[in-house]
Enzyme design. Structure first.
Site, short mmCIF file in Angstrom:
data_model
loop_
_atom_site.label_atom_id
_atom_site.label_comp_id
_atom_site.label_asym_id
_atom_site.label_seq_id
_atom_site.Cartn_x
_atom_site.Cartn_y
_atom_site.Cartn_z
N ASP A 98 0.65 -1.21 0.63
CA ASP A 98 -0.43 -0.28 0.14
C ASP A 98 0.90 1.14 0.12
O ASP A 98 0.52 2.80 0.70
CB ASP A 98 -0.98 -0.13 1.17
CG ASP A 98 -0.28 -0.57 2.38
OD1 ASP A 98 0.75 -0.07 2.26
OD2 ASP A 98 -0.85 -0.66 3.66
N GLU A 120 -1.18 -8.60 -1.29
CA GLU A 120 -1.60 -7.98 -0.66
C GLU A 120 -2.82 -7.58 -0.65
O GLU A 120 -3.12 -6.04 -0.32
CB GLU A 120 -0.55 -7.20 0.52
CG GLU A 120 -1.26 -7.02 2.22
CD GLU A 120 0.07 -6.41 2.84
OE1 GLU A 120 -0.18 -5.41 3.24
OE2 GLU A 120 0.91 -7.20 3.48
N GLU A 134 -1.48 4.98 3.28
CA GLU A 134 -2.13 3.87 2.11
C GLU A 134 -3.11 3.48 1.61
O GLU A 134 -3.50 2.32 1.03
CB GLU A 134 -0.99 2.87 3.69
CG GLU A 134 0.31 2.77 4.01
CD GLU A 134 0.58 4.56 4.86
OE1 GLU A 134 0.28 4.55 5.49
OE2 GLU A 134 1.88 4.46 4.89
N HIS A 211 6.06 4.24 12.71
CA HIS A 211 6.83 5.62 11.96
C HIS A 211 5.46 6.06 11.17
O HIS A 211 5.92 6.82 10.24
CB HIS A 211 7.51 4.76 10.75
CG HIS A 211 7.17 3.45 10.08
ND1 HIS A 211 5.60 4.06 8.90
CD2 HIS A 211 6.73 1.94 10.64
CE1 HIS A 211 5.37 3.07 8.74
NE2 HIS A 211 6.05 1.56 9.54
N ARG A 213 2.71 8.17 9.40
CA ARG A 213 2.94 9.28 9.31
C ARG A 213 1.35 10.16 10.00
O ARG A 213 2.08 11.37 10.17
CB ARG A 213 2.55 9.68 7.11
CG ARG A 213 3.90 10.13 7.29
CD ARG A 213 2.76 9.72 5.05
NE ARG A 213 4.56 9.91 4.49
CZ ARG A 213 5.18 10.56 3.72
NH1 ARG A 213 5.30 11.57 3.63
NH2 ARG A 213 5.87 9.59 3.21
N HIS A 244 13.24 4.35 13.05
CA HIS A 244 12.55 4.59 11.34
C HIS A 244 14.27 5.53 10.80
O HIS A 244 14.12 6.60 11.82
CB HIS A 244 11.62 4.66 11.17
CG HIS A 244 11.27 4.84 9.60
ND1 HIS A 244 11.42 5.41 9.12
CD2 HIS A 244 10.47 3.94 9.00
CE1 HIS A 244 11.15 5.43 7.51
NE2 HIS A 244 10.15 4.06 7.95
C1 UD1 Z 1 7.13 4.71 3.07
C2 UD1 Z 1 4.85 3.70 3.21
C3 UD1 Z 1 4.54 3.63 4.38
C4 UD1 Z 1 5.64 1.91 4.94
C5 UD1 Z 1 6.69 2.57 4.95
C6 UD1 Z 1 7.65 1.11 5.47
C7 UD1 Z 1 4.48 5.92 1.44
C8 UD1 Z 1 3.46 7.22 1.37
N1 UD1 Z 1 4.91 5.17 2.53
O1 UD1 Z 1 6.65 4.96 4.71
O2 UD1 Z 1 3.30 3.09 3.62
O3 UD1 Z 1 4.64 1.77 5.79
O4 UD1 Z 1 7.64 3.58 4.08
O5 UD1 Z 1 8.91 1.30 6.61
O6 UD1 Z 1 4.26 5.31 0.77
N2 UD1 Z 1 14.44 7.26 4.69
C9 UD1 Z 1 15.86 7.56 4.71
N3 UD1 Z 1 16.36 6.28 4.31
C10 UD1 Z 1 15.41 5.01 4.06
C11 UD1 Z 1 14.92 4.88 4.36
C12 UD1 Z 1 13.89 6.63 4.81
O7 UD1 Z 1 16.47 8.37 4.86
O8 UD1 Z 1 16.28 4.35 3.11
C13 UD1 Z 1 13.73 8.69 5.46
C14 UD1 Z 1 13.56 9.61 4.22
O9 UD1 Z 1 14.23 11.02 5.41
C15 UD1 Z 1 12.31 9.66 3.83
C16 UD1 Z 1 11.60 9.51 4.86
O10 UD1 Z 1 12.27 8.40 5.92
O11 UD1 Z 1 12.32 11.08 3.33
C17 UD1 Z 1 10.39 8.88 4.97
O12 UD1 Z 1 10.68 7.47 3.81
P1 UD1 Z 1 9.01 7.59 2.68
O13 UD1 Z 1 9.41 6.34 1.84
O14 UD1 Z 1 8.90 8.91 2.49
O15 UD1 Z 1 7.73 7.21 4.01
P2 UD1 Z 1 8.03 6.06 5.39
O16 UD1 Z 1 7.76 7.01 6.75
O17 UD1 Z 1 9.17 5.37 4.84
N1 UDP Z 2 11.98 -4.58 10.48
C1 UDP Z 2 12.93 -4.63 9.67
N2 UDP Z 2 14.29 -3.81 10.70
C2 UDP Z 2 13.72 -2.92 11.65
C3 UDP Z 2 12.52 -2.93 12.02
C4 UDP Z 2 11.34 -3.89 10.60
O1 UDP Z 2 13.48 -5.66 9.49
O2 UDP Z 2 14.58 -1.93 12.38
C5 UDP Z 2 10.64 -5.20 9.28
C6 UDP Z 2 9.59 -5.81 10.11
O3 UDP Z 2 9.89 -7.50 9.83
C7 UDP Z 2 8.88 -6.37 9.33
C8 UDP Z 2 8.84 -4.68 8.37
O4 UDP Z 2 10.13 -4.87 8.49
O5 UDP Z 2 8.41 -7.41 8.13
C9 UDP Z 2 7.97 -3.52 8.52
O6 UDP Z 2 8.73 -2.92 8.00
P1 UDP Z 2 7.50 -1.05 8.23
O7 UDP Z 2 7.20 -1.13 10.18
O8 UDP Z 2 8.34 -0.21 7.92
O9 UDP Z 2 5.92 -1.02 7.27
P2 UDP Z 2 4.83 -1.47 6.81
O10 UDP Z 2 5.00 -2.83 8.03
O11 UDP Z 2 4.38 -0.84 8.78
O12 UDP Z 2 4.95 -1.37 6.19
#
Ligand code: UD1
Ligand code: UDP
Length: 374
Positions: A98, A120, A134, A211, A213, A244
């Site tokens: 999502d 999913e 999402e 994490h 939003r 995160h």
């Molecule tokens: C994204 C997804 C969310 C998912 C989550 C899993 C969207 C809008 N959101 O949220 O559905 O549950 O991933 O974790 O698609 N960042 C880094 N390095 C990384 C990843 C993230 O620095 O490897 C930081 C960056 O500043 C980035 C911010 O985290 O801008 C947010 O990342 P983003 O992909 O926009 O949204 P998530 O909150 O990670």
């Molecule tokens: N996870 C990981 N390392 C971490 C935290 C989470 O590998 O430090 C894994 C966790 O086991 C799960 C997935 O990441 O499978 C969940 O990711 P996240 O919570 O970022 O996203 P969401 O599931 O909410 O979309």
């Protein structure tokens, strides 16, 4: 024999984890050619997953930029994906979950007349604003989808309520359970010495992730303050929080939890140490989607710090509890679990409402069956 070409698109950590078993299954089949394209909406957090599952993408759009807007993620992914789809001409394109990458992937495929398989599918919270964005991404992706791979019966029913034809919906289980089977090991040794040094027998360790939003701001402050106060109340309780990489999350975490000696703020863990840590801890507190599926499978009580969930199966099974984001509710529910043995035992049971570990095989079989060539 002409091979069926399946393109797999993903961009974030959880999509990578849940796509990995499908990629392994696709690679086993002689009559399938697979093309892997990552948007890299996440960077380090996705690279960890590629490394653990030994996935080598054919295309890396590398759209990651810190703090970029949803519009930027959508348009940059759409732009990059269009080029790859035109070049590769897949028969089917798979997206998982999502995220914004999922919606962009489905839309890019649709624009090029490529059939979309949504892994999913059919999860619904019922509130378009939560989880944000999402819930909207799921619904928008559904409209563009040819094959809806629903993890559970309830997910299928959600789609039927929205008038999707039943013959396009397949109950498969969730591939996260397939992934979990690869990594859990009762004798696991961590690379991070802190995690080896924790006393899992005599201390009660809480594992937290957060994490979402819609939680950033006051809700997240409530979550972290309540957990911090609980750690202070019980001397045998410690918290491990792999934070995160979102800087907004890191700033709130550092401000509230940064100076507590029984709180361990650590970097995001690789999937293997993370799930093995979950397997050893006492309680899980999370707003994550994936953790709501993994914790029940591992028999860990999980308090879901969100206002609603699209994963009610764990709650019905008794291992998960939706506690919201009010300080008092989180504090009281943690206190109950830590002071009432019966309450704890009732929640600490392994149940498996999300799958049996064979979802990926089912998904690949269905794609092949529906697209028989020659
Ligand atoms: C994204 C997804 C969310 C998912 C989550 C899993 C969207 C809008 N959101 O949220 O559905 O549950 O991933 O974790 O698609 N960042 C880094 N390095 C990384 C990843 C993230 O620095 O490897 C930081 C960056 O500043 C980035 C911010 O985290 O801008 C947010 O990342 P983003 O992909 O926009 O949204 P998530 O909150 O990670
Ligand atoms: N996870 C990981 N390392 C971490 C935290 C989470 O590998 O430090 C894994 C966790 O086991 C799960 C997935 O990441 O499978 C969940 O990711 P996240 O919570 O970022 O996203 P969401 O599931 O909410 O979309």
């Amino acid at each position: 024999m002409e091979k069926l070409k399946v393109m797999i698109v993903f961009g974030t950590r959880p999509e990578g984890i849940k796509m990995a078993p499908i990629i392994k299954e696709l690679k086993k089949r002689d009559n399938i050619e697979s093309v892997i394209c990552i948007t890299a909406q996440h960077r380090e957090m996705l690279d960890q997953v590629l490394h653990i599952f030994d996935i080598k993408p054919d295309y890396d759009l590398n759209i990651f930029e810190p703090g970029q807007s949803l519009t930027k993620i959508t348009t940059r992914a759409l732009d990059g994906l269009e080029e790859v789809i035109i070049k590769e001409k897949p028969d089917v394109l798979l997206v998982q979950g999502d995220t914004t990458t999922v919606f962009s992937g489905a839309l890019a495929a649709f624009y090029q007349g490529v059939k979309v398989g949504h892994v999913e599918a059919g999860l619904r919270s019922g509130n378009i604003h939560s989880p944000y964005p999402e819930e909207a991404n799921r619904m928008l992706t559904g409209i563009l989808t040819e094959y809806h791979f629903a993890p559970t019966q309830r997910n299928k029913e959600n789609l039927i309520k929205e008038n999707y034809p039943e013959d396009k919906i397949f109950i498969t289980g969730n591939t996260v359970i397939d992934a979990l089977k690869y990594v859990i090991n009762e004798d696991y040794e961590f690379d991070l010495s802190l995690l080896n040094s924790l006393d899992y027998e005599n201390k009660r360790i809480i594992l937290m992730t957060s994490h979402r939003r819609e939680n950033i701001g006051k809700p997240m402050e409530n979550i972290f303050s309540a957990v911090n106060d609980i750690v202070n109340k019980y001397e045998d309780v410690e918290l491990v929080f792999p934070v995160h990489l979102n800087p907004k999350v890191r700033s709130i975490a550092g401000g509230i939890l940064g100076n507590n000696p029984r709180v361990h703020l650590i970097e995001p863990l690789d999937y293997e140490p993370f799930t093995n840590l979950m397997n050893k801890v006492h309680i899980v507190v999370t707003d994550s989607g994936g953790l709501q599926e993994e914790a029940p499978t591992l028999g860990k009580p999980v308090l879901v710090v969100r206002e609603e969930t699209e994963r009610p199966e764990g709650i019905e099974a008794g291992t998960a509890k939706l506690v919201g984001t009010d300080y008092n509710s989180i504090y009281e529910n943690l206190e109950l679990l830590l002071s009432n043995k019966e309450e704890y035992e009732n929640m600490a049971k392994a149940v498996n409402p999300y799958g049996d570990g064979y979802a990926s095989k089912r998904i690949v079989d269905i794609i092949l069956y529906k697209n028989e060539k020659n």
